[in-house]
Write a protein that holds these residues in place. Structure first.
Motif, PDB file in Angstrom:
ATOM      1  N   ALA A   1      58.508  48.834  34.257  1.00 40.74           N
ATOM      2  CA  ALA A   1      57.905  47.796  33.413  1.00 40.74           C
ATOM      3  C   ALA A   1      57.507  46.541  34.177  1.00 40.74           C
ATOM      4  O   ALA A   1      56.542  45.880  33.804  1.00 40.74           O
ATOM      5  N   HIS A   2      58.204  46.218  35.260  1.00 40.16           N
ATOM      6  CA  HIS A   2      57.870  44.972  35.956  1.00 40.16           C
ATOM      7  C   HIS A   2      56.473  45.013  36.579  1.00 40.16           C
ATOM      8  O   HIS A   2      55.898  43.974  36.851  1.00 40.16           O
ATOM      9  N   PHE A   3      55.893  46.185  36.768  1.00 39.29           N
ATOM     10  CA  PHE A   3      54.536  46.261  37.296  1.00 39.29           C
ATOM     11  C   PHE A   3      53.487  45.920  36.237  1.00 39.29           C
ATOM     12  O   PHE A   3      52.369  45.556  36.573  1.00 39.29           O
ATOM     13  N   ALA A   4      53.834  46.029  34.991  1.00 45.15           N
ATOM     14  CA  ALA A   4      52.873  45.781  33.915  1.00 45.15           C
ATOM     15  C   ALA A   4      52.452  44.328  33.842  1.00 45.15           C
ATOM     16  O   ALA A   4      51.335  44.024  33.449  1.00 45.15           O
ATOM     17  N   GLY A   5      53.317  43.427  34.234  1.00 44.57           N
ATOM     18  CA  GLY A   5      52.999  42.011  34.115  1.00 44.57           C
ATOM     19  C   GLY A   5      52.540  41.353  35.398  1.00 44.57           C
ATOM     20  O   GLY A   5      52.373  40.147  35.449  1.00 44.57           O
ATOM     21  N   THR A   6      52.349  42.140  36.443  1.00 40.23           N
ATOM     22  CA  THR A   6      51.957  41.552  37.713  1.00 40.23           C
ATOM     23  C   THR A   6      50.640  42.132  38.184  1.00 40.23           C
ATOM     24  O   THR A   6      50.325  43.281  37.930  1.00 40.23           O
ATOM     25  N   ALA A   7      49.918  41.309  38.897  1.00 37.29           N
ATOM     26  CA  ALA A   7      48.665  41.765  39.487  1.00 37.29           C
ATOM     27  C   ALA A   7      48.950  42.314  40.881  1.00 37.29           C
ATOM     28  O   ALA A   7      49.910  41.921  41.534  1.00 37.29           O
ATOM     29  N   ASP A   8      48.105  43.195  41.323  1.00 33.86           N
ATOM     30  CA  ASP A   8      48.184  43.710  42.674  1.00 33.86           C
ATOM     31  C   ASP A   8      47.678  42.606  43.604  1.00 33.86           C
ATOM     32  O   ASP A   8      46.505  42.229  43.537  1.00 33.86           O
ATOM     33  N   PRO A   9      48.539  42.043  44.456  1.00 35.50           N
ATOM     34  CA  PRO A   9      48.113  40.905  45.268  1.00 35.50           C
ATOM     35  C   PRO A   9      46.951  41.228  46.203  1.00 35.50           C
ATOM     36  O   PRO A   9      46.066  40.404  46.400  1.00 35.50           O
ATOM     37  N   VAL A  10      46.923  42.416  46.754  1.00 29.80           N
ATOM     38  CA  VAL A  10      45.819  42.782  47.649  1.00 29.80           C
ATOM     39  C   VAL A  10      44.514  42.854  46.870  1.00 29.80           C
ATOM     40  O   VAL A  10      43.481  42.331  47.302  1.00 29.80           O
ATOM     41  N   ALA A  11      44.554  43.452  45.698  1.00 36.15           N
ATOM     42  CA  ALA A  11      43.343  43.524  44.869  1.00 36.15           C
ATOM     43  C   ALA A  11      42.888  42.137  44.452  1.00 36.15           C
ATOM     44  O   ALA A  11      41.689  41.836  44.451  1.00 36.15           O
ATOM     45  N   ALA A  12      43.833  41.270  44.116  1.00 30.53           N
ATOM     46  CA  ALA A  12      43.475  39.907  43.723  1.00 30.53           C
ATOM     47  C   ALA A  12      42.833  39.157  44.878  1.00 30.53           C
ATOM     48  O   ALA A  12      41.851  38.424  44.690  1.00 30.53           O
ATOM     49  N   LEU A  13      43.354  39.339  46.074  1.00 28.54           N
ATOM     50  CA  LEU A  13      42.757  38.681  47.240  1.00 28.54           C
ATOM     51  C   LEU A  13      41.338  39.172  47.497  1.00 28.54           C
ATOM     52  O   LEU A  13      40.457  38.400  47.861  1.00 28.54           O
ATOM     53  N   ARG A  14      41.120  40.445  47.299  1.00 27.17           N
ATOM     54  CA  ARG A  14      39.773  40.995  47.506  1.00 27.17           C
ATOM     55  C   ARG A  14      38.773  40.438  46.502  1.00 27.17           C
ATOM     56  O   ARG A  14      37.588  40.341  46.794  1.00 27.17           O
ATOM     57  N   GLU A  15      39.255  40.069  45.327  1.00 28.04           N
ATOM     58  CA  GLU A  15      38.376  39.533  44.290  1.00 28.04           C
ATOM     59  C   GLU A  15      38.108  38.039  44.455  1.00 28.04           C
ATOM     60  O   GLU A  15      37.158  37.510  43.908  1.00 28.04           O
ATOM     61  N   ALA A  16      38.955  37.356  45.225  1.00 27.66           N
ATOM     62  CA  ALA A  16      38.806  35.914  45.401  1.00 27.66           C
ATOM     63  C   ALA A  16      37.606  35.609  46.296  1.00 27.66           C
ATOM     64  O   ALA A  16      37.336  36.318  47.259  1.00 27.66           O
ATOM     65  N   SER A  17      36.929  34.525  45.978  1.00 31.35           N
ATOM     66  CA  SER A  17      35.791  34.103  46.798  1.00 31.35           C
ATOM     67  C   SER A  17      36.306  33.437  48.078  1.00 31.35           C
ATOM     68  O   SER A  17      37.473  33.059  48.174  1.00 31.35           O
TER      69      SER A  17
END
Length: 103
Positions: A67-83
């Protein structure tokens, strides 16, 4: 939660054939998995999407994912989306936070 319980709550009385149609799973595959009481993770995802539910929540409900994965974003994916600007701003913010104050 038992897979068949999750499926009953998700499909709300739809037939096995309808579940397969909505999720793109063959009737034989979904029928076999229901009879065994265990739906594969891939099919849990397909059914959730077919019924407009979030697939991560479905994987948590069927105990494929903690369940703890449901509330967190994948940090690598988030970094790839950041400008580039967002990354630079965050880097500067962290540098300022960790540096000693000039006196």
């Amino acid at each position: 939660m038992q897979h068949t319980e999750w499926l009953s709550a998700t499909a709300k009385g739809d037939s096995r054939r309808e579940i397969g149609r909505r999720s793109g799973i063959s009737f034989r595959t979904i029928a076999d998995q229901i009879d065994r009481g265990r739906i594969s993770a891939e099919n849990v995802i397909a059914i959730a999407i077919g019924y407009g539910q979030h697939p991560v929540t479905a994987l948590v409900d069927c105990e494929y994912l903690p369940a703890h994965f449901a509330g967190t974003a994948d940090p690598v994916a988030a970094l790839r989306e950041a400008s580039v600007d967002e990354l630079a701003e965050e880097t500067l913010r962290r540098m300022k936070r960790s540096s000693p104050k000039a006196e």
